[in-house]
Design a protein around this motif. Structure first.
Motif, mmCIF file in Angstrom:
data_model
loop_
_atom_site.group_PDB
_atom_site.id
_atom_site.type_symbol
_atom_site.label_atom_id
_atom_site.label_comp_id
_atom_site.label_asym_id
_atom_site.label_seq_id
_atom_site.Cartn_x
_atom_site.Cartn_y
_atom_site.Cartn_z
ATOM 1 N N LEU A 365 0.839 -1.201 0.000
ATOM 2 C CA LEU A 365 0.000 0.000 0.000
ATOM 3 C C LEU A 365 0.875 1.254 0.000
ATOM 4 O O LEU A 365 0.585 2.222 -0.710
ATOM 5 N N GLY A 366 1.950 1.204 0.779
ATOM 6 C CA GLY A 366 2.860 2.344 0.840
ATOM 7 C C GLY A 366 3.514 2.634 -0.500
ATOM 8 O O GLY A 366 3.654 3.800 -0.896
ATOM 9 N N PHE A 367 3.905 1.574 -1.213
ATOM 10 C CA PHE A 367 4.504 1.755 -2.539
ATOM 11 C C PHE A 367 3.517 2.415 -3.499
ATOM 12 O O PHE A 367 3.837 3.404 -4.165
ATOM 13 N N LEU A 368 2.311 1.841 -3.578
ATOM 14 C CA LEU A 368 1.327 2.312 -4.561
ATOM 15 C C LEU A 368 0.833 3.721 -4.270
ATOM 16 O O LEU A 368 0.492 4.469 -5.186
ATOM 17 N N GLU A 369 0.791 4.084 -3.006
ATOM 18 C CA GLU A 369 0.326 5.425 -2.647
ATOM 19 C C GLU A 369 1.309 6.509 -3.075
ATOM 20 O O GLU A 369 0.958 7.686 -3.140
ATOM 21 N N LYS A 370 2.543 6.114 -3.403
ATOM 22 C CA LYS A 370 3.557 7.084 -3.829
ATOM 23 C C LYS A 370 3.782 7.071 -5.343
ATOM 24 O O LYS A 370 4.672 7.746 -5.849
ATOM 25 N N ILE A 371 2.985 6.280 -6.042
ATOM 26 C CA ILE A 371 3.084 6.215 -7.505
ATOM 27 C C ILE A 371 1.897 6.948 -8.115
ATOM 28 O O ILE A 371 0.766 6.830 -7.640
ATOM 29 N N LYS A 372 2.133 7.671 -9.182
ATOM 30 C CA LYS A 372 1.057 8.411 -9.836
ATOM 31 C C LYS A 372 0.040 7.445 -10.434
ATOM 32 O O LYS A 372 0.397 6.338 -10.856
ATOM 33 N N PRO A 373 -1.233 7.837 -10.488
ATOM 34 C CA PRO A 373 -2.256 6.947 -11.060
ATOM 35 C C PRO A 373 -2.065 6.756 -12.556
ATOM 36 O O PRO A 373 -1.521 7.632 -13.236
ATOM 37 N N GLU A 374 -2.498 5.609 -13.059
ATOM 38 C CA GLU A 374 -2.455 5.379 -14.497
ATOM 39 C C GLU A 374 -3.423 6.320 -15.207
ATOM 40 O O GLU A 374 -4.408 6.767 -14.626
#
Length: 424
Positions: A365-374
């Motif tokens: 969750l921590g990783f994905l929350e720091k990546i821009k949305p597709e």
């Protein structure tokens, strides 16, 4: 109406319990509705009822009409011998058990909560909608939506990782070899993904291990196996690669894939198969034991730095072997690295942690929350419905929602759909 609505009504007791009776006028008390069975056999297992003050333990079968019992040939199936109650919307025929006694039947037609029925008809209206709940989804309680998005995200991650299990079995549980195949495939993106996967499968990973530290040999191997070294090009680097590949092909008995499988048509030069292969060569040359290193990375910034590689100097002035171009670094963009992380690294990391019974959900969750949305048509349409899409966690969850639940109208299995059905 669909039968799964009656399953939902029974499971969540959305009907009147006043003066419950079977069609045979037996007084009925529902102690436990049973466990919902999504496999073959009766719909609810291990229920507990009281009929005419006698305690019953067994299974529940649910149909729209009583006659569906015979339509589905349950009387011929021993799995239904332990059914103690037949729950129907409409009782159109008496069902007899093997002892020739009528099967106790409960009719729900006039007992279902009218609001729930109205909400169901509205949700499953034949009116054309992009998603069934598009009028209501933006009003769903934030906590409910957040919890459901977490569930959706991990369902998506689980599904992606499960698709990798066959590859892992074929490679004798060699995660490094599987990562090699998956990374190569995803470097091809949608257009060339299948061709890149065939390229990866044409190369035994043991060869990559043996020559991985030699950038020149690795380039000869990859470009040669992709059949990009079969032409007559008057360039010194090309000629040297071609000669080296001929040696490797003889030594390892290699069979190249067809160059015709790779598409350059209408592609941005940075996505040309030649550039992506050059990046792969640099990546696998720079990082030995790639899988092991990726599994130990603990921050998104580390991932970005890990994939920050330099291609061979030849490719800084070329997009193909045949023609020179203006100098450019040909580094991987953050958006491309994000795709690699979301579609390859994280699912494989999840599968690896799962195999060791040490899944760290908060880490993902921590990783994905720091990546821009597709950015795609599905996410754009959710945004138009006033759904906030802040990061890749949101976009991944919403993609799973649309493709797995909304597209198949699985609203009764969806937290949003259930909430709408329960509204007053």
């Amino acid at each position: 109406m669909k039968e799964d609505f009656l399953h939902y009504v029974w499971k969540y007791s959305l009907f009147s319990f006043d003066d419950l009776q079977t069609t045979s006028k037996e007084n009925l008390i529902i102690i436990k509705p049973g466990l919902h069975n999504v496999n073959s056999g009766p719909d609810f297992l291990n229920a507990q009822l009281k009929m005419n003050n006698q305690l019953w333990f067994g299974n529940i079968e649910i149909h729209l009409k009583s006659s569906d019992w015979y339509l589905h040939k349950h009387e011929e199936d021993a799995n239904y011998d332990a059914v103690i109650l037949h729950v129907v919307w409409e009782d159109d025929v008496t069902i007899f058990m093997k002892n020739n006694l009528p099967l106790p039947t409960l009719v729900l037609k006039n007992r279902v909560n009218e609001t729930a029925l109205k909400n169901y008809n509205e949700l499953f209206s034949t009116q054309q909608r992009w998603i069934p709940c598009q009028k209501e989804i933006s009003f769903i309680d934030g906590i409910i939506f957040l919890n459901w998005k977490e569930r959706l995200f991990f369902e998506r991650l689980e599904r992606k990782s499960n698709e990798m299990i066959i590859l892992l079995e074929n490679e004798n549980n060699n995660f490094e070899a599987v990562l090699f195949q998956l990374l190569v495939k995803n470097f091809g993106l949608k257009v060339n993904g299948d061709a890149f996967l065939r390229l990866a499968k044409s190369i035994d990973f043991s060869i990559v291990r043996k020559i991985g530290s030699n950038e020149f040999q690795l380039a000869a191997l990859f470009f040669g196996q992709a059949s990009f070294l079969e032409d007559e090009v008057e360039d010194g680097y090309y000629q040297e690669l071609k000669k080296e590949y001929q040696y490797l092909q003889y030594k390892y008995k290699l069979q190249p894939v067809s160059k015709n499988q790779f598409s350059f048509f209408r592609m941005r030069p940075y996505n040309f198969p030649t550039i992506r292969i050059a990046q792969l060569v640099s990546l696998f040359c720079l990082h030995q034991n790639l899988f092991s290193k990726l599994m130990h990375i603990k921050s998104i910034e580390e991932f970005y730095n890990f994939f920050l590689i330099e291609v061979n100097s030849f490719w800084k002035t070329h997009y193909t072997f045949e023609k020179e171009s203006k100098p450019s670094s040909k580094k991987m963009t953050k958006s491309f690295i994000d795709l690699l992380l979301i579609n390859t690294v994280f699912p494989l990391k999840f599968l690896y942690q799962k195999s060791r019974s040490e899944v760290d959900e908060s880490e993902f969750l921590g990783f994905l929350e720091k990546i821009k949305p597709e950015k795609n048509s599905i996410i754009s349409k959710f945004s138009k419905l006033n759904i906030c899409v802040k990061n890749a966690f949101d976009s991944q969850a919403l993609l799973e929602l649309k493709n797995t639940y909304c597209a198949s109208k699985r609203c009764l299995e969806c937290a949003i759909g259930r909430k709408i059905l329960q509204k007053s």
